[in-house]
Each structure stands twice: as C-alpha cells, then as structure tokens.
Design a protein around this motif. Structure first.
Motif, PDB file in Angstrom:
ATOM      1  N   ASP A  68       0.831  -1.212   0.000  1.00 38.11           N
ATOM      2  CA  ASP A  68       0.000   0.000   0.000  1.00 38.11           C
ATOM      3  C   ASP A  68       0.864   1.260   0.000  1.00 38.11           C
ATOM      4  OD1 ASP A  68      -2.162  -1.641   0.040  1.00 38.11           O
ATOM      5  OD2 ASP A  68      -2.685  -1.315   2.145  1.00 38.11           O
ATOM      6  N   VAL A  69       1.972   1.224   0.732  1.00 32.69           N
ATOM      7  CA  VAL A  69       2.872   2.379   0.743  1.00 32.69           C
ATOM      8  C   VAL A  69       3.479   2.600  -0.642  1.00 32.69           C
ATOM      9  CG1 VAL A  69       4.974   3.341   1.744  1.00 32.69           C
ATOM     10  CG2 VAL A  69       3.391   2.040   3.174  1.00 32.69           C
ATOM     11  N   THR A  70       3.888   1.500  -1.292  1.00 34.82           N
ATOM     12  CA  THR A  70       4.480   1.616  -2.628  1.00 34.82           C
ATOM     13  C   THR A  70       3.467   2.154  -3.633  1.00 34.82           C
ATOM     14  OG1 THR A  70       5.929  -0.261  -2.121  1.00 34.82           O
ATOM     15  CG2 THR A  70       5.667   0.365  -4.447  1.00 34.82           C
ATOM     16  N   LEU A  71       2.234   1.685  -3.532  1.00 32.44           N
ATOM     17  CA  LEU A  71       1.195   2.168  -4.442  1.00 32.44           C
ATOM     18  C   LEU A  71       0.908   3.651  -4.219  1.00 32.44           C
ATOM     19  CD1 LEU A  71      -1.312  -0.846  -4.329  1.00 32.44           C
ATOM     20  CD2 LEU A  71       0.235  -0.215  -6.193  1.00 32.44           C
ATOM     21  N   ALA A  72       0.925   4.084  -2.964  1.00 34.43           N
ATOM     22  CA  ALA A  72       0.701   5.500  -2.677  1.00 34.43           C
ATOM     23  C   ALA A  72       1.845   6.353  -3.209  1.00 34.43           C
ATOM     24  CB  ALA A  72       0.543   5.706  -1.175  1.00 34.43           C
ATOM     25  N   GLN A  73       3.085   5.824  -3.094  1.00 35.29           N
ATOM     26  CA  GLN A  73       4.225   6.555  -3.649  1.00 35.29           C
ATOM     27  C   GLN A  73       4.134   6.651  -5.175  1.00 35.29           C
ATOM     28  OE1 GLN A  73       7.444   4.201  -2.105  1.00 35.29           O
ATOM     29  NE2 GLN A  73       7.589   5.377  -0.183  1.00 35.29           N
ATOM     30  N   ARG A  74       3.690   5.580  -5.822  1.00 36.07           N
ATOM     31  CA  ARG A  74       3.522   5.609  -7.270  1.00 36.07           C
ATOM     32  C   ARG A  74       2.466   6.631  -7.687  1.00 36.07           C
ATOM     33  NH1 ARG A  74       0.729   0.590 -10.166  1.00 36.07           N
ATOM     34  NH2 ARG A  74      -1.037   1.634  -9.137  1.00 36.07           N
ATOM     35  N   GLN A  75       1.379   6.678  -6.946  1.00 36.58           N
ATOM     36  CA  GLN A  75       0.315   7.638  -7.270  1.00 36.58           C
ATOM     37  C   GLN A  75       0.828   9.075  -7.151  1.00 36.58           C
ATOM     38  OE1 GLN A  75      -2.554   7.191  -8.714  1.00 36.58           O
ATOM     39  NE2 GLN A  75      -4.258   7.397  -7.265  1.00 36.58           N
ATOM     40  N   LEU A  76       1.569   9.361  -6.086  1.00 41.16           N
ATOM     41  CA  LEU A  76       2.100  10.700  -5.881  1.00 41.16           C
ATOM     42  C   LEU A  76       3.075  11.076  -7.006  1.00 41.16           C
ATOM     43  CD1 LEU A  76       2.547  13.261  -4.220  1.00 41.16           C
ATOM     44  CD2 LEU A  76       4.260  12.001  -2.883  1.00 41.16           C
ATOM     45  N   ALA A  77       3.963  10.175  -7.387  1.00 45.55           N
ATOM     46  CA  ALA A  77       4.937  10.470  -8.440  1.00 45.55           C
ATOM     47  C   ALA A  77       4.245  10.684  -9.783  1.00 45.55           C
ATOM     48  CB  ALA A  77       5.947   9.329  -8.528  1.00 45.55           C
ATOM     49  N   ALA A  78       3.177   9.934 -10.044  1.00 42.07           N
ATOM     50  CA  ALA A  78       2.460  10.097 -11.310  1.00 42.07           C
ATOM     51  C   ALA A  78       1.795  11.468 -11.383  1.00 42.07           C
ATOM     52  CB  ALA A  78       1.422   8.986 -11.464  1.00 42.07           C
ATOM     53  N   PHE A  79       1.222  11.919 -10.271  1.00 43.36           N
ATOM     54  CA  PHE A  79       0.601  13.244 -10.270  1.00 43.36           C
ATOM     55  C   PHE A  79       1.648  14.340 -10.440  1.00 43.36           C
ATOM     56  CE2 PHE A  79      -3.217  11.723  -7.547  1.00 43.36           C
ATOM     57  CZ  PHE A  79      -3.783  11.159  -8.679  1.00 43.36           C
ATOM     58  N   GLU A  80       2.781  14.185  -9.785  1.00 42.98           N
ATOM     59  CA  GLU A  80       3.841  15.194  -9.884  1.00 42.98           C
ATOM     60  C   GLU A  80       4.399  15.277 -11.303  1.00 42.98           C
ATOM     61  OE1 GLU A  80       5.651  15.059  -5.319  1.00 42.98           O
ATOM     62  OE2 GLU A  80       6.516  13.815  -6.912  1.00 42.98           O
ATOM     63  N   ALA A  81       4.416  14.159 -12.016  1.00 46.80           N
ATOM     64  CA  ALA A  81       4.949  14.151 -13.374  1.00 46.80           C
ATOM     65  C   ALA A  81       4.095  14.981 -14.327  1.00 46.80           C
ATOM     66  CB  ALA A  81       5.053  12.721 -13.894  1.00 46.80           C
ATOM     67  N   GLY A  82       2.811  15.143 -14.032  1.00 46.16           N
ATOM     68  CA  GLY A  82       1.938  15.909 -14.915  1.00 46.16           C
ATOM     69  C   GLY A  82       1.998  17.407 -14.712  1.00 46.16           C
ATOM     70  N   LEU A  83       2.677  17.863 -13.662  1.00 46.42           N
ATOM     71  CA  LEU A  83       2.696  19.301 -13.371  1.00 46.42           C
ATOM     72  C   LEU A  83       3.669  20.054 -14.271  1.00 46.42           C
ATOM     73  CD1 LEU A  83       1.626  21.561 -11.577  1.00 46.42           C
ATOM     74  CD2 LEU A  83       3.462  21.049  -9.946  1.00 46.42           C
ATOM     75  N   GLY A  84       4.798  19.449 -14.617  1.00 40.55           N
ATOM     76  CA  GLY A  84       5.801  20.135 -15.425  1.00 40.55           C
ATOM     77  C   GLY A  84       5.297  20.567 -16.787  1.00 40.55           C
ATOM     78  N   PRO A  85       4.705  19.673 -17.594  1.00 42.33           N
ATOM     79  CA  PRO A  85       4.202  20.101 -18.904  1.00 42.33           C
ATOM     80  C   PRO A  85       3.160  21.215 -18.822  1.00 42.33           C
ATOM     81  CG  PRO A  85       4.321  17.713 -18.784  1.00 42.33           C
ATOM     82  CD  PRO A  85       4.581  18.225 -17.402  1.00 42.33           C
ATOM     83  N   LEU A  86       2.309  21.178 -17.800  1.00 37.56           N
ATOM     84  CA  LEU A  86       1.307  22.233 -17.658  1.00 37.56           C
ATOM     85  C   LEU A  86       1.963  23.576 -17.365  1.00 37.56           C
ATOM     86  CD1 LEU A  86      -1.468  20.370 -15.625  1.00 37.56           C
ATOM     87  CD2 LEU A  86      -1.549  21.074 -18.019  1.00 37.56           C
ATOM     88  N   THR A  87       3.024  23.570 -16.562  1.00 37.95           N
ATOM     89  CA  THR A  87       3.745  24.810 -16.282  1.00 37.95           C
ATOM     90  C   THR A  87       4.348  25.381 -17.566  1.00 37.95           C
ATOM     91  OG1 THR A  87       4.272  24.012 -14.058  1.00 37.95           O
ATOM     92  CG2 THR A  87       5.579  25.838 -14.916  1.00 37.95           C
ATOM     93  N   GLY A  88       4.880  24.499 -18.417  1.00 37.81           N
ATOM     94  CA  GLY A  88       5.412  24.969 -19.689  1.00 37.81           C
ATOM     95  C   GLY A  88       4.342  25.539 -20.597  1.00 37.81           C
ATOM     96  N   GLN A  89       3.152  24.945 -20.611  1.00 35.65           N
ATOM     97  CA  GLN A  89       2.065  25.461 -21.438  1.00 35.65           C
ATOM     98  C   GLN A  89       1.568  26.807 -20.931  1.00 35.65           C
ATOM     99  OE1 GLN A  89      -0.352  21.874 -21.149  1.00 35.65           O
ATOM    100  NE2 GLN A  89      -0.056  21.469 -23.332  1.00 35.65           N
TER     101      GLN A  89
END
Length: 501
Positions: free
Chosen positions: A214-235
């Motif tokens: 469960d901890v690993t899955l929560a870490q994966r979810q957090l990293a996936a959300f963080e990965a989507g922030l960079g492209p939006l900042t560039g746009q």
C-alpha cells in the motif's frame, strides 16, 4: 465606359444548420445573459481580458501594418484625383555661350529659346509657365478615381479583418492561459491529496495496520501526479509568450501582469448568431471582397476608355531675351493655347489584351467574394457545432465529477473500516483526478470554440476608433464618377464608412 458594379447574388441559406445550445454546466451566477457582438470579449466578464484586448488594439504590429496599408490607399486617392485636375509647370534657364547665330542656336534649344541674335559672348535667358488639363470625355479618369476610392475602402476593411483576428487570438490565448492554470491547480491539489494519502498509509504501515504494498502504491500515485505538473507549467508560460507577442511586447515586460493565476472567464448563457445574411454586413473580409469587386470593375472601364481618344487643353506663357553686344534687347513674350489629341490607332492588340486582363481580374474578385461568403457560413456552422458538442461534453463531465468525488469518499470510508483494499481507494482517486483534468480541458476547449464562433460571426471591428478620419477633397469630377457608375454616396473616410456600393 465599362460595366457598372452590381453586387452579385449569393444564395445564402435562410438559417444556420445548428443553433447554439444554452449552457447548463455553469451556475446561474456565472452566466452572462446577453452578448454585444461589437464588444463580445466583454461577455466573459473578465477585466484582465478586456485590458489585454485594449492593449493589443493599441500596439499590435499586424494592426499597425494594416493601418499603414490603409494610409497608402488613402494617399492613392489624392493621386487619382490629382490626375484629373489641371497641371502646371514653371521653367526657367540661362546660358552663356559664344559663336555665330547659326551655332549658338544649339545652346538656345536646350533652354527652349527661339530667338536668334548675332555676335559673340552672349547670354540667353528663357522662362515660362505651361499648363494642361485632360478632358475626361470617356470617363477613364473618373473610373480611376472610383477604383482608388474603393481600394481605400477595401484597405479599411482589411484592417478591420486584422483587428477581428487579433482580438480573437488574444481572447483565445488568454482562455488557454487560464485553462492551463486551472489544470495546474487541479494537479497541485491532487498532489497534496496524494501526499496526505501517502502520510496516512505510512502511519498505518508503521503501526502494523497495513502492508508495504500500500505504501508503494501510494508513492507511485504521488509520483504520477507530480509528473503531470511540469508540462502544464510549460504550457502556461507558452500562453503568456503568445499574449505578449500579440500585445507587441516582450514576455518579460508582461510577466508581472500575467504572473498570478486567475479564474477562468465565464461563458454567456446565449450567443446571438443572427441569420447568415447578417454576415454580409458584419464580416470585414466579405465587405473587403465586395469593395475589391467594385475596384476591379472600375478598372475594367478605365481599360476600355483607352480605346478612345484622349483630349486635353494646353496653354503656355513665357518670355525670352538677352543682351546683344552692349545694348539690351527687350524680353520677348510668348504665349499659346489650344487642344491636344492622343489616339492610339495601331497597337497590335495591346489595348484589347489590357481589357481582357482587367476583365479576368474582375472575375477573380467576384469568385473570391463568393468563396468568402461560402467560407463564412461554413465557419459559423462548424463553430456552432463544435461549441455545442463541447458544451454537451462539459455537462457530462460535470456530472461525472460529482460522482467521482462520492466514489473517493465511499472507498476511503470502506478502507478505513477494513471493508476493501487500498487499490480501490487509489483507483477512485486516480479516476477523480482524470475526470477533473478532463473537465478543465473541456472547459478550456469550449472557451476556445466560443471565441472561434465570435470570430466567425465577424464582430469586434466596430469598436476600433483609433484612426482619425482623413477628409479627402471632393471635386465635382469625383462626385460625377460615382453618380455615373450608379454608386450610392459613401463617406470619404474609409476607416469609418459602412455604406455599400
């Protein structure tokens, strides 16, 4: 000479294929009841957008270029009118030379001298005034005046079309900016939620209430959300650059004004599209094409008039004289007046070819006008259909977003009570994030489609009053040209006139 301009039949449909649906996605407090198409960007009720549009009108380079072309066309009117008015020329000269009467006459010829004197070491002096006025018997000059006047009106409408395009581009870039900012805000909110979820699961794991998966899955979810922030900042940054360029500025000078996030513009409850025939009076590109037909038709008449004689009245006055040896010679006054005739009787088909070229150019302008009308109706129909489709999608996503929030709440409660595993919670949160992101994307696209609809309807150029009118002289020959060609009187200010031939 030549045909008179007549507006062609367009065969417009009675109504558009689709009507604009009333928005059902936003609360009533966020809807605007009515829209003034002359200032449609105000219907979004966003002061920052209104400010940006006003700045673009004042400083956009494309508008400045179109204005320069308009001023060139206005100046061409002076040239065309001046060609129909009398012309005068002053001349004067003097020369010192030696020789006999037979040789010194060659010097005098260069000074328009006709006097013969004797002796050596003499001075010739000559001066005079020549005038000519072409009698526009067959209307060539009147057609040229008419064509230049319609060219100026077409240039004014070209400037208006550029203005409509710039305003729409500013509004679109601003809506995209706010849309990307909203998506980034949703992403940051989900990142915070995923971070809190990770802390919660980590605490449960430390207490022995859950496993490491469960901890690993929560870490994966957090990293996936963080990965989507960079492209939006560039746009977001890219949209700021687009707005700055439309305002004729560098991004650095506009950074402070657009640095802070802001709410998305509000949609109007209803967009008044009117009837297809209203596009003929509202769209600047259609009016430009209409004036271009009139100018091409007038030039065809000018080419036909070249087949006939050109008659002018000429006159000249002057004086000539110079000292002869030691005694002075009085100035001899010269004068004359009479008609002049020019008629090309042998041109090997050149004039006929010019008429044919002018005829094809008029046909080209007519076809371009019909294509513009057809394209305008098509643009409005497509914009209406796209806006309706996106509004329907936005309505469905709004309902899905509410259901996704309930799913997250229920799955979390069941997990805390030990009735389900953590995968269901993470799946519910992931789907909620995707639906919220899709909702903001759909809202941004709907705004862009609405701007495209406003642009297709052609409103916005009426608001531009920055160019002071230039009052051109109106001699009798210009008025006679319009009357002889069946044109209704139109203003001498091409920037503000809305009259049609």
């Amino acid at each position: 000479m030549g045909p008179d301009f007549q507006l062609p039949e367009t065969g417009l449909p009675e109504r558009y294929l689709a009507g604009v649906n009333t928005s059902k996605t936003a609360p009533a407090s966020e809807l605007v009841a009515s829209v003034n198409l002359t200032q449609w960007w105000r219907s979004f009720r966003d002061p920052r957008l209104v400010s940006l549009v006003e700045q673009s009108i004042a400083a956009n380079p494309d508008i400045a270029i179109a204005l320069a072309r308009l001023q060139q066309a206005r100046a061409q009117q002076f040239i065309a009118i001046g060609a129909a008015l009398p012309k005068g020329e002053l001349s004067a000269g003097a020369a010192y030379g030696t020789g006999t009467d037979n040789t010194r006459a060659r010097v005098g010829d260069t000074l328009h001298s006709a006097a013969n004197t004797t002796g050596y070491n003499h001075i010739d002096e000559a001066g005079g005034f020549d005038a000519a006025w072409e009698l526009d018997i067959f209307g060539k000059l009147r057609r040229e005046i008419e064509a230049s006047h319609l060219d100026a009106l077409a240039a004014a409408k070209a400037r208006d079309a550029v203005l409509v395009s710039v305003i729409a581009n500013v509004a679109r870039a601003y809506i995209e900016l706010r849309g990307f900012q909203a998506q980034a805000a949703v992403t940051r909110s989900n990142i915070e939620s995923a971070r809190r979820r990770l802390e919660f699961v980590q605490d449960r794991f430390n207490q022995g209430l859950t496993n490491e998966l469960d901890v690993t899955l929560a870490q994966r979810q957090l990293a996936a959300f963080e990965a989507g922030l960079g492209p939006l900042t560039g746009q977001v940054q890219s949209s700021r650059y687009v707005i700055a360029a439309l305002l004729g500025q560098y991004p650095e000078t506009l950074a402070k004004e657009l640095r802070a996030d802001g709410p998305a513009p509000r949609f109007p409850a209803k967009v008044p599209t009117g009837l297809p025939v209203s596009l003929l009076q509202r769209r600047a590109d259609i009016q430009q094409a209409e004036f271009e037909i009139g100018a091409a038709t007038a030039r065809m008449g000018s080419a036909i008039a070249d087949l006939f004689p050109r008659v002018a009245v000429t006159g000249a006055v002057g004086g000539q004289g110079g000292p002869r040896a030691a005694t002075g010679t009085p100035i001899t006054f010269i004068g004359g007046i009479g008609p002049a005739l020019y008629w090309p009787v042998l041109d090997f088909g050149t004039l006929d070819a010019r008429i044919e070229v002018a005829d094809y150019r008029a046909r080209e302008a007519l076809l371009r006008y019909k294509a513009n009308v057809l394209g305008a109706v098509q643009e409005v129909d497509q914009a209406i259909a796209a806006y309706n489709a996106e509004q329907s999608r936005l309505d469905s996503l709004s309902r899905a977003r509410g259901a996704a929030l309930d799913a997250v709440r229920l799955s979390t409660e069941r997990y805390e009570r030990g009735l389900t595993d953590f995968l269901n919670v993470l799946d519910a949160e992931r789907q909620r994030f995707e639906i919220e992101a899709q909702y903001e994307i759909s809202r941004r696209i709907a705004g862009v489609q609405l701007v495209a609809l406003y642009k297709a309807l052609g409103g916005g150029w009426e608001h531009y009053q920055a160019v002071p009118p230039i009052r051109l002289p109106e001699p009798a020959i210009a008025a006679a040209a319009r009357e002889s060609n069946g044109l209704r009187p139109i203003s001498t200010d091409p920037g503000l006139s809305q009259a049609q031939p």
